[in-house]
Scaffold this motif. Structure first.
Motif, mmCIF file in Angstrom:
data_model
loop_
_atom_site.group_PDB
_atom_site.id
_atom_site.type_symbol
_atom_site.label_atom_id
_atom_site.label_comp_id
_atom_site.label_asym_id
_atom_site.label_seq_id
_atom_site.Cartn_x
_atom_site.Cartn_y
_atom_site.Cartn_z
ATOM 1 N N ALA A 1 35.713 45.212 -24.791
ATOM 2 C CA ALA A 1 37.148 45.487 -24.761
ATOM 3 C C ALA A 1 37.836 44.514 -25.703
ATOM 4 C CB ALA A 1 37.702 45.339 -23.350
ATOM 5 N N ARG A 2 38.932 44.989 -26.306
ATOM 6 C CA ARG A 2 39.709 44.119 -27.190
ATOM 7 C C ARG A 2 41.023 43.780 -26.498
ATOM 8 N NH1 ARG A 2 38.530 44.266 -32.354
ATOM 9 N NH2 ARG A 2 38.260 46.541 -32.304
ATOM 10 N N LEU A 3 41.284 42.494 -26.364
ATOM 11 C CA LEU A 3 42.514 42.015 -25.750
ATOM 12 C C LEU A 3 43.476 41.583 -26.844
ATOM 13 C CD1 LEU A 3 40.946 39.818 -22.900
ATOM 14 C CD2 LEU A 3 41.461 42.273 -22.885
ATOM 15 N N ALA A 4 44.698 42.077 -26.780
ATOM 16 C CA ALA A 4 45.747 41.677 -27.715
ATOM 17 C C ALA A 4 46.521 40.519 -27.095
ATOM 18 C CB ALA A 4 46.677 42.848 -28.016
ATOM 19 N N VAL A 5 46.373 39.331 -27.679
ATOM 20 C CA VAL A 5 46.991 38.126 -27.128
ATOM 21 C C VAL A 5 48.496 38.168 -27.383
ATOM 22 C CG1 VAL A 5 47.005 35.606 -27.150
ATOM 23 C CG2 VAL A 5 44.857 36.845 -27.551
ATOM 24 N N GLU A 6 49.279 37.983 -26.319
ATOM 25 C CA GLU A 6 50.735 38.089 -26.418
ATOM 26 C C GLU A 6 51.416 36.732 -26.467
ATOM 27 O OE1 GLU A 6 51.736 40.489 -23.080
ATOM 28 O OE2 GLU A 6 51.034 42.339 -24.004
ATOM 29 N N ALA A 7 51.052 35.845 -25.575
ATOM 30 C CA ALA A 7 51.692 34.529 -25.525
ATOM 31 C C ALA A 7 50.749 33.544 -24.870
ATOM 32 C CB ALA A 7 53.014 34.598 -24.750
ATOM 33 N N PHE A 8 50.795 32.312 -25.353
ATOM 34 C CA PHE A 8 49.949 31.272 -24.773
ATOM 35 C C PHE A 8 50.671 29.927 -24.853
ATOM 36 C CE2 PHE A 8 48.701 31.874 -29.232
ATOM 37 C CZ PHE A 8 48.799 30.582 -29.748
ATOM 38 N N SER A 9 50.245 29.006 -24.016
ATOM 39 C CA SER A 9 50.861 27.686 -23.986
ATOM 40 C C SER A 9 50.117 26.737 -24.927
ATOM 41 C CB SER A 9 50.839 27.121 -22.568
ATOM 42 O OG SER A 9 49.500 26.956 -22.113
ATOM 43 N N LEU A 10 50.818 25.684 -25.312
ATOM 44 C CA LEU A 10 50.190 24.601 -26.079
ATOM 45 C C LEU A 10 50.646 23.283 -25.488
ATOM 46 C CD1 LEU A 10 48.379 24.076 -28.617
ATOM 47 C CD2 LEU A 10 50.502 23.523 -29.799
ATOM 48 N N THR A 11 49.694 22.491 -25.014
ATOM 49 C CA THR A 11 49.979 21.199 -24.401
ATOM 50 C C THR A 11 48.984 20.171 -24.925
ATOM 51 O OG1 THR A 11 48.456 21.431 -22.522
ATOM 52 C CG2 THR A 11 50.651 22.423 -22.276
ATOM 53 N N ALA A 12 49.130 18.942 -24.459
ATOM 54 C CA ALA A 12 48.175 17.894 -24.825
ATOM 55 C C ALA A 12 46.761 18.262 -24.380
ATOM 56 C CB ALA A 12 48.600 16.566 -24.199
ATOM 57 N N ASN A 13 46.654 19.099 -23.355
ATOM 58 C CA ASN A 13 45.344 19.531 -22.874
ATOM 59 C C ASN A 13 44.573 20.259 -23.971
ATOM 60 O OD1 ASN A 13 43.411 19.986 -20.688
ATOM 61 N ND2 ASN A 13 44.013 22.127 -20.818
ATOM 62 N N ASN A 14 45.273 21.026 -24.805
ATOM 63 C CA ASN A 14 44.606 21.747 -25.881
ATOM 64 C C ASN A 14 44.102 20.790 -26.958
ATOM 65 O OD1 ASN A 14 47.205 23.690 -25.035
ATOM 66 N ND2 ASN A 14 45.192 24.659 -24.989
ATOM 67 N N THR B 1 42.988 17.893 -26.194
ATOM 68 C CA THR B 1 41.763 17.396 -25.565
ATOM 69 C C THR B 1 40.604 18.345 -25.822
ATOM 70 O OG1 THR B 1 42.959 16.207 -23.835
ATOM 71 C CG2 THR B 1 40.682 16.806 -23.355
ATOM 72 N N TYR B 2 40.858 19.650 -25.729
ATOM 73 C CA TYR B 2 39.805 20.624 -26.029
ATOM 74 C C TYR B 2 39.266 20.407 -27.439
ATOM 75 C CZ TYR B 2 41.281 23.447 -21.960
ATOM 76 O OH TYR B 2 41.583 23.907 -20.706
ATOM 77 N N ALA B 3 40.164 20.165 -28.386
ATOM 78 C CA ALA B 3 39.732 19.945 -29.765
ATOM 79 C C ALA B 3 38.995 18.609 -29.904
ATOM 80 C CB ALA B 3 40.934 19.998 -30.702
ATOM 81 N N ALA B 4 39.546 17.562 -29.286
ATOM 82 C CA ALA B 4 38.942 16.234 -29.406
ATOM 83 C C ALA B 4 37.536 16.191 -28.818
ATOM 84 C CB ALA B 4 39.838 15.199 -28.726
ATOM 85 N N ALA C 1 44.807 9.346 -21.678
ATOM 86 C CA ALA C 1 45.193 9.107 -23.060
ATOM 87 C C ALA C 1 44.009 9.199 -24.017
ATOM 88 C CB ALA C 1 45.862 7.739 -23.185
ATOM 89 N N GLY C 2 42.850 8.702 -23.587
ATOM 90 C CA GLY C 2 41.697 8.681 -24.480
ATOM 91 C C GLY C 2 41.809 7.627 -25.560
ATOM 92 N N ASP C 3 42.635 6.626 -25.328
ATOM 93 C CA ASP C 3 42.856 5.557 -26.297
ATOM 94 C C ASP C 3 41.887 4.422 -26.007
ATOM 95 O OD1 ASP C 3 43.830 3.246 -27.616
ATOM 96 O OD2 ASP C 3 45.846 4.084 -27.689
ATOM 97 N N ALA C 4 40.936 4.191 -26.920
ATOM 98 C CA ALA C 4 39.882 3.203 -26.678
ATOM 99 C C ALA C 4 40.442 1.795 -26.524
ATOM 100 C CB ALA C 4 38.857 3.253 -27.812
ATOM 101 N N SER D 1 37.599 9.121 -17.381
ATOM 102 C CA SER D 1 38.267 9.660 -18.556
ATOM 103 C C SER D 1 38.503 11.150 -18.354
ATOM 104 C CB SER D 1 37.403 9.428 -19.801
ATOM 105 O OG SER D 1 38.006 9.987 -20.937
ATOM 106 N N ILE D 2 39.739 11.605 -18.577
ATOM 107 C CA ILE D 2 40.090 13.010 -18.377
ATOM 108 C C ILE D 2 40.453 13.670 -19.694
ATOM 109 C CG2 ILE D 2 41.501 14.637 -17.065
ATOM 110 C CD1 ILE D 2 39.899 12.735 -15.318
ATOM 111 N N GLY D 3 41.358 13.059 -20.433
ATOM 112 C CA GLY D 3 41.885 13.723 -21.612
ATOM 113 C C GLY D 3 41.819 12.871 -22.850
ATOM 114 N N GLY D 4 42.369 13.435 -23.923
ATOM 115 C CA GLY D 4 42.384 12.740 -25.193
ATOM 116 C C GLY D 4 43.688 12.949 -25.928
ATOM 117 N N THR D 5 44.808 12.655 -25.269
ATOM 118 C CA THR D 5 46.091 12.849 -25.927
ATOM 119 C C THR D 5 46.208 11.926 -27.134
ATOM 120 O OG1 THR D 5 47.170 11.268 -24.452
ATOM 121 C CG2 THR D 5 47.241 13.571 -23.807
#
Length: 376
Positions: free
Chosen positions: A37-50, A52-55, A253-256, A275-279
């Motif tokens: 199935a193809r889902l058409a993305v309509e709206a999404f949030s962007l926070t420091a958590n995202n 962290t996903y990248a980091a 924070a993820g600040d060493a 350690s939880i995140g990497g803001t």
């Protein structure tokens, strides 16, 4: 919506390098196979958590959820809403609205499995070994926690609150490791706010710890206004805390360098460091050779899996969902009444790319809840 679509593409070796590119799951790029199935993305949030996903994209396999077609590039995972645009999957009809985990873009092709009245799992081959909590897609009209007027708050806060709920549960289940206070860095971040809220619900209970927030000087008053923290200090006030007080440190924070300062300050009085995140992603570093306990990475899906086990080992999956749902309903009422978050919508792909760059650089307001729509 364009047949080609767009996605934010990020250099996995240098998160600053980002650009817009064709969406590999758009109709013009990829025809559906049977069962997809193809889902058409309509709206999404962007926070420091995202961020962290990248980091932690490599270490925690976040880049593996949505392949970019180029091993050097990554697609940023986000939480939001989509509509089924095409379907060759039984039980997933066109037009159904879906809440879940998406790439920052315009489309996602899924292979629905375990389809039920509430939703489905994405059984795509490349996702089968990844954490199940990220592979769940829920039909909005079957979700008791979904309310159309609160979609912005759901997208911004619900994933972060689930982490906060599970973290609070983990700490409480371990008797707060004998600590008398819990110290949260990046206290203005939304996951830290949710954690402080959950901890504050325990006030007056035996063994409930004091809740201390560390944040930038500019955010001190905002964090104090939330009412969840027993004390809020700026980072340069760390040394005013009593160094002999048994303390749990929760690193959002993820600040060493900050982590080292906290470990040196409390030393053996630090009973647990998580350690939880990497803001502060640019400050991520090794946790070796620190005084006190070795920092442990908290992975919320692992706690969810443990609690989903049938009694007496866990609560069972249904009971976990009931407890999380009840806690979420109470939290969202607190957020609304306290004006914690103001939802801001930014349309268009260029606005989404700029929002990612701003979040990466720390140019975000703690009270702002950002919703993005890359269509058009």
């Amino acid at each position: 919506m364009s047949e080609h679509g767009q996605r934010i593409l990020i250099d996995r070796a240098d998160l600053v390098q980002s650009r817009l590119g064709p969406d590999p799951d758009a109709p013009a790029q990829r025809p559906l196979a049977p069962g997809q199935a193809r889902l058409a993305v309509e709206a999404f949030s962007l926070t420091a958590n995202n961020i962290t996903y990248a980091a932690f994209g490599e270490a925690m396999k976040y880049w593996q959820f949505f392949p970019a077609g180029d091993a050097a590039l990554g697609c940023l995972p986000v939480w939001g809403f989509a509509t089924v645009a095409e379907s060759q999957a039984e039980g997933v009809p066109v037009g159904r609205r879906v809440w879940g985990y998406y790439p920052a873009g315009t489309h996602l092709v899924v292979t629905p499995s375990k389809v039920s009245a509430w939703g489905f799992m994405d059984g795509s081959e490349h996702r089968r070994e990844l954490a199940a909590v990220y592979n769940q897609y829920v039909f909005c009209d079957a979700d008791p926690g979904w309310r159309p007027e609160l979609e912005g708050l759901q997208a911004v806060l619900r994933p972060l609150f689930m982490t906060a709920f599970l973290l609070d549960d983990f700490l409480a289940d371990n008797g707060f490791f004998g600590a008398r206070q819990v110290l949260l860095s990046s206290a203005s971040s939304k996951t830290a706010q949710g954690t402080a809220y959950c901890l504050a619900k325990r006030r007056g209970m035996p063994g409930a710890p004091r809740i201390v927030g560390l944040t930038s000087a500019a955010h001190v008053e905002f964090v104090r206004s939330l009412g969840c923290y027993d004390a809020v200090l700026s980072y340069d006030q760390l040394n005013t805390l009593e160094a002999q007080t048994p303390t749990v440190y929760v690193d959002f924070a993820g600040d060493a360098e900050l982590r080292r300062r906290i470990h040196v300050h409390f030393a053996d009085a630090l009973t647990f460091s998580s350690s939880i995140g990497g803001t502060h992603w640019h400050g991520l570093g090794s946790a070796r050779d620190l005084p006190g306990p070795r920092p442990v990475l908290f992975f919320a899906p692992a706690q969810a899996k443990a609690r989903s086990a049938p009694p007496p080992q866990g609560w069972g999956a249904d009971e976990l969902q009931r407890r999380m749902g009840q806690a979420w309903a109470q939290f969202i009422e607190q957020v609304k009444s306290g004006d914690w978050v103001r939802i801001v919508m930014r349309p268009g792909p260029q606005a989404a790319l700029q929002a990612y760059r701003d979040a990466l650089a720390g140019r975000t307001e703690p009270r702002e809840g950002l919703m993005l729509d890359m269509r058009g």
